[in-house]
Design a protein around this motif. Structure first.
Motif, PDB file in Angstrom:
ATOM      1  N   PRO A 136       0.801  -1.239   0.000  1.00 57.73           N
ATOM      2  CA  PRO A 136       0.000   0.000   0.000  1.00 57.73           C
ATOM      3  C   PRO A 136       0.828   1.280   0.000  1.00 57.73           C
ATOM      4  O   PRO A 136       0.394   2.294  -0.528  1.00 57.73           O
ATOM      5  N   GLY A 137       1.989   1.291   0.540  1.00 54.18           N
ATOM      6  CA  GLY A 137       2.781   2.517   0.610  1.00 54.18           C
ATOM      7  C   GLY A 137       3.678   2.739  -0.587  1.00 54.18           C
ATOM      8  O   GLY A 137       4.483   3.684  -0.590  1.00 54.18           O
ATOM      9  N   LEU A 138       3.602   1.886  -1.612  1.00 55.69           N
ATOM     10  CA  LEU A 138       4.508   1.979  -2.753  1.00 55.69           C
ATOM     11  C   LEU A 138       4.257   3.255  -3.550  1.00 55.69           C
ATOM     12  O   LEU A 138       3.119   3.571  -3.901  1.00 55.69           O
ATOM     13  N   LYS A 139       5.334   3.998  -3.843  1.00 56.60           N
ATOM     14  CA  LYS A 139       5.228   5.206  -4.652  1.00 56.60           C
ATOM     15  C   LYS A 139       5.424   4.853  -6.119  1.00 56.60           C
ATOM     16  O   LYS A 139       6.238   3.963  -6.443  1.00 56.60           O
ATOM     17  N   VAL A 140       4.690   5.566  -7.019  1.00 60.60           N
ATOM     18  CA  VAL A 140       4.672   5.219  -8.441  1.00 60.60           C
ATOM     19  C   VAL A 140       4.951   6.470  -9.264  1.00 60.60           C
ATOM     20  O   VAL A 140       4.388   7.542  -9.002  1.00 60.60           O
ATOM     21  N   LEU A 141       5.816   6.327 -10.255  1.00 63.07           N
ATOM     22  CA  LEU A 141       6.073   7.382 -11.234  1.00 63.07           C
ATOM     23  C   LEU A 141       5.816   6.802 -12.620  1.00 63.07           C
ATOM     24  O   LEU A 141       6.423   5.800 -12.998  1.00 63.07           O
ATOM     25  N   TYR A 142       4.869   7.423 -13.355  1.00 69.89           N
ATOM     26  CA  TYR A 142       4.524   6.946 -14.692  1.00 69.89           C
ATOM     27  C   TYR A 142       5.328   7.715 -15.737  1.00 69.89           C
ATOM     28  O   TYR A 142       5.685   8.883 -15.552  1.00 69.89           O
ATOM     29  N   THR A 143       5.555   7.039 -16.879  1.00 68.32           N
ATOM     30  CA  THR A 143       6.179   7.708 -18.017  1.00 68.32           C
ATOM     31  C   THR A 143       5.619   7.121 -19.306  1.00 68.32           C
ATOM     32  O   THR A 143       5.266   5.935 -19.357  1.00 68.32           O
ATOM     33  N   THR A 144       5.504   7.946 -20.303  1.00 66.24           N
ATOM     34  CA  THR A 144       5.061   7.497 -21.623  1.00 66.24           C
ATOM     35  C   THR A 144       5.278   8.627 -22.611  1.00 66.24           C
ATOM     36  O   THR A 144       5.425   9.796 -22.216  1.00 66.24           O
TER      37      THR A 144
END
Length: 618
Positions: free
Chosen positions: A571-579
């Motif tokens: 639950p605490g995982l940080k996410v950075l998206y790219t495209t």
């Protein structure tokens, strides 16, 4: 041209209805006349009644006083008291009623004088009698009163005779008005019957004509349908041609600009490769040139996405005055110092909800266009204000919703644009500038950003006078972002720590290796996966992951669904998206979702260093 055909039955019908209308109006007028005549008759009868009542009051007062003098009984004085209290008011009302008759006015005035004199005689006799004067000694005043009474009776006869004459005349007038009214009603009735019969006959004739016309129309419609089908096919061919022409213009523009940029990148890298072992300084210059060309290519892609309303926006509540006020140094570097720049910032400016970086970019694009329109210098004005676009304005402009907006305008005193240029100004790759002076994507990028932000942009221009371009962004009543107006960090790149672990998920092997190398260069520990399934396996085996750095568009399972599954486990995982191209996974209605951190491809090491550090520290 042939003679205009006259519809005689219709004209006759209109004439008939006109006559009927006139007869009805005449009947109404005669009714009002009859009512006026009846009112005059009632008026005359009222005058006669009041005259009779006044005469009766005087007569009864005299009789009552005589009875009192003869008997001494006070009840005989009641008619006298009533006459004293009421007679003057009754005569005043009669005078008011006779104001419309000049012949009666002196008579009723004389009548009033005599009536008051008669009452005075009665009052004098009564006073003397009550003082003890014998009745026999009152005879002299009784004779005077009798003479006054006789004159009153004669005057009453004259008044009533005049009223009788008026009554006879007015009754006759009432009779004649009633006769005229009956005649008018009879004419109206006959006109209604005649018009009804005529309309029925003419309606049947027109119905026959309409049936014949319907048959002819059916034949014409069949022919028109055949013609329409052929025309529709021709129009479809024209639309296809125009579509292909527009695509050709767009692809031609893209190909031209990308080929120029690729020529710089390929040529510079080729030279750098040759010079790397001989002259490192010249090789680095070639690499810088290649990076510049690649950056221009990335900017071109961003502009195309903006025009297509597909760029991912990161909007927040903005104070536009603060944003414009903080752009002075940027504008000075961009447009030079030969222009006089003025800012007119409205007090009490509303807030709006937009991507600050893209809004700043749009303003810079407009200022660059203004600079190019003033080669010999001039005045550039940036203005903000509150604006209301009403229903009439919204109806006249496509995709505009009425309501309250924040307006940002950029005005110049340059060459201006003729109407035909204004019409095409937002088209991609359309430019009136010379070769090498512009791509023709600046205004199309501004247009796409504003529309994607649910706003409106309008050009006002006059050749030889200047141009004003106004951006309208919807008003927002939310609270300002706490980071609004914070300066961007400068200096050395923020580095990571070896104990900070990043999982990179990218299906393109070369892009993945580039991202992994960049992050390791920044000091992070990096693990990698080529798709979502492999990433979930790594997460299951790896005891600790601080950041999931994932591509959005991947086969089988996209980046958003991968992040959802990963967060379900951690639950605490940080996410950075790219495209390089966003789908609806993280962007809705052109806006990044509220909980999304995003960096667009292609990115530099500086950009990824700043973004990763920002996400990890958030």
């Amino acid at each position: 041209m042939g003679a205009v055909r006259t519809d005689k039955p219709l004209i006759a019908l209109l004439i008939g209805f006109t006559m009927l209308t006139l007869s009805v109006l005449g009947a109404v007028w005669l009714t009002e006349r009859q009512e006026e005549a009846a009112g005059l008759v009632r008026h005359t009868l009222e005058v006669e009644k009041r005259l009779a009542d006044a005469a009766s009051l005087i007569q009864e007062a005299e009789t009552g006083q005589r009875g009192y003098i003869l008997t001494g009984r006070t009840e005989f004085l009641k008619p006298y008291d009533l006459a004293r209290a009421q007679l003057d008011g009754d005569i005043a009302e009669i005078q008011r009623l006779l104001n419309d008759n000049a012949a009666q006015a002196p008579r009723i005035a004389r009548f009033r004088t005599l009536a008051n004199r008669r009452l005075a005689y009665l009052r004098e006799n009564l006073t003397r009698f009550q003082a003890g004067t014998p009745a026999a000694q009152l005879a002299d005043r009784l004779d005077d009163g009798r003479q006054v009474m006789e004159e009153l009776r004669a005057l009453m006869v004259d008044l009533r005779a005049e009223e009788e004459r008026l009554l006879a005349a007015r009754t006759e007038q009432l009779r004649m008005e009633g006769l005229r009214l009956r005649i008018a009603l009879a004419i109206s009735g006959l006109a209604v019957v005649a018009l009804g019969a005529f309309a029925f006959v003419d309606g049947r004739r027109r119905l026959r004509g309409a049936l014949e016309a319907a048959a002819a129309l059916e034949v014409a419609n069949a022919n028109l349908k055949i013609e329409g089908e052929s025309r529709e096919a021709a129009e479809a061919q024209v639309r296809q041609f125009q579509k292909m022409q527009a695509i050709g213009q767009l692809t031609g523009g893209i190909a031209h600009d990308f080929n120029n940029m690729l020529a710089i990148v390929i040529g510079s890298l080729d030279l750098a490769k040759r010079r790397l072992s001989k002259d490192v300084a010249k090789a680095e210059a070639c690499i810088d040139s290649a990076l510049e060309g690649a950056g221009r290519a990335a900017q071109l892609t961003a502009r195309l996405l903006a025009f297509s309303r597909l760029q991912p926006l990161e909007p927040r509540v903005l104070d536009v005055n603060k944003l414009v006020g903080g752009m002075s140094e940027l504008l000075r570097r961009t447009i030079g110092e030969n222009l006089r720049v003025e800012t007119v910032l409205a007090g009490g400016l509303w807030r709006t909800f937009a991507d600050p970086a893209q809004l700043e970019n749009a303003i810079v694009n407009l200022c660059v266009n203004a600079r190019d329109a003033m080669p010999e210098g001039g005045r550039l004005t940036i203005e903000t204000s509150n604006a209301h676009l009403d229903d009439a304005y919204a109806a006249a402009h496509q995709e505009v919703h009425p309501g309250q907006y924040v307006m940002i305008s950029v005005s110049d005193t340059g060459t201006g644009m003729p109407p035909e240029v204004v019409e095409r100004a937002f088209e991609p790759f359309y430019t009136t500038k010379g070769v090498g002076r512009g791509t023709g994507l600046g205004l199309s990028q501004v247009h796409g950003f504003v529309k994607q932000s649910h706003g409106h942009v309008k050009i006002y221009s006059e050749a030889g006078v200047g141009t004003t371009i106004k951006i309208y962004l919807p008003r927002n009543t939310g609270e300002l972002d706490a980071t609004d107006g914070q300066p961007r960090p400068v200096g050395e790149l923020p580095h990571g720590k070896p104990e900070e672990i990043i999982l990179v998920v990218e299906d393109d092997e070369r892009v993945r290796h580039l991202s992994v190398d960049a992050l390791r260069e920044l000091g992070y520990t990096v693990v990698q996966a080529s798709d979502a399934a492999q990433a979930l396996t790594v997460l299951a085996l790896q005891p600790r992951v601080d950041l999931l750095f994932t591509d959005v568009v991947m086969p089988d399972l996209d980046g958003r669904r991968l992040a959802d599954k990963a967060r379900a486990e951690r639950p605490g995982l940080k996410v950075l998206y790219t495209t390089g191209y966003t789908r609806n996974a993280i962007v809705h209605n052109g806006m990044l979702d509220a909980d999304v951190a995003f960096i667009a491809k292609p990115f530099t090491i500086e950009q990824v260093a700043m973004k990763v550090r920002q996400v990890l520290d958030s």
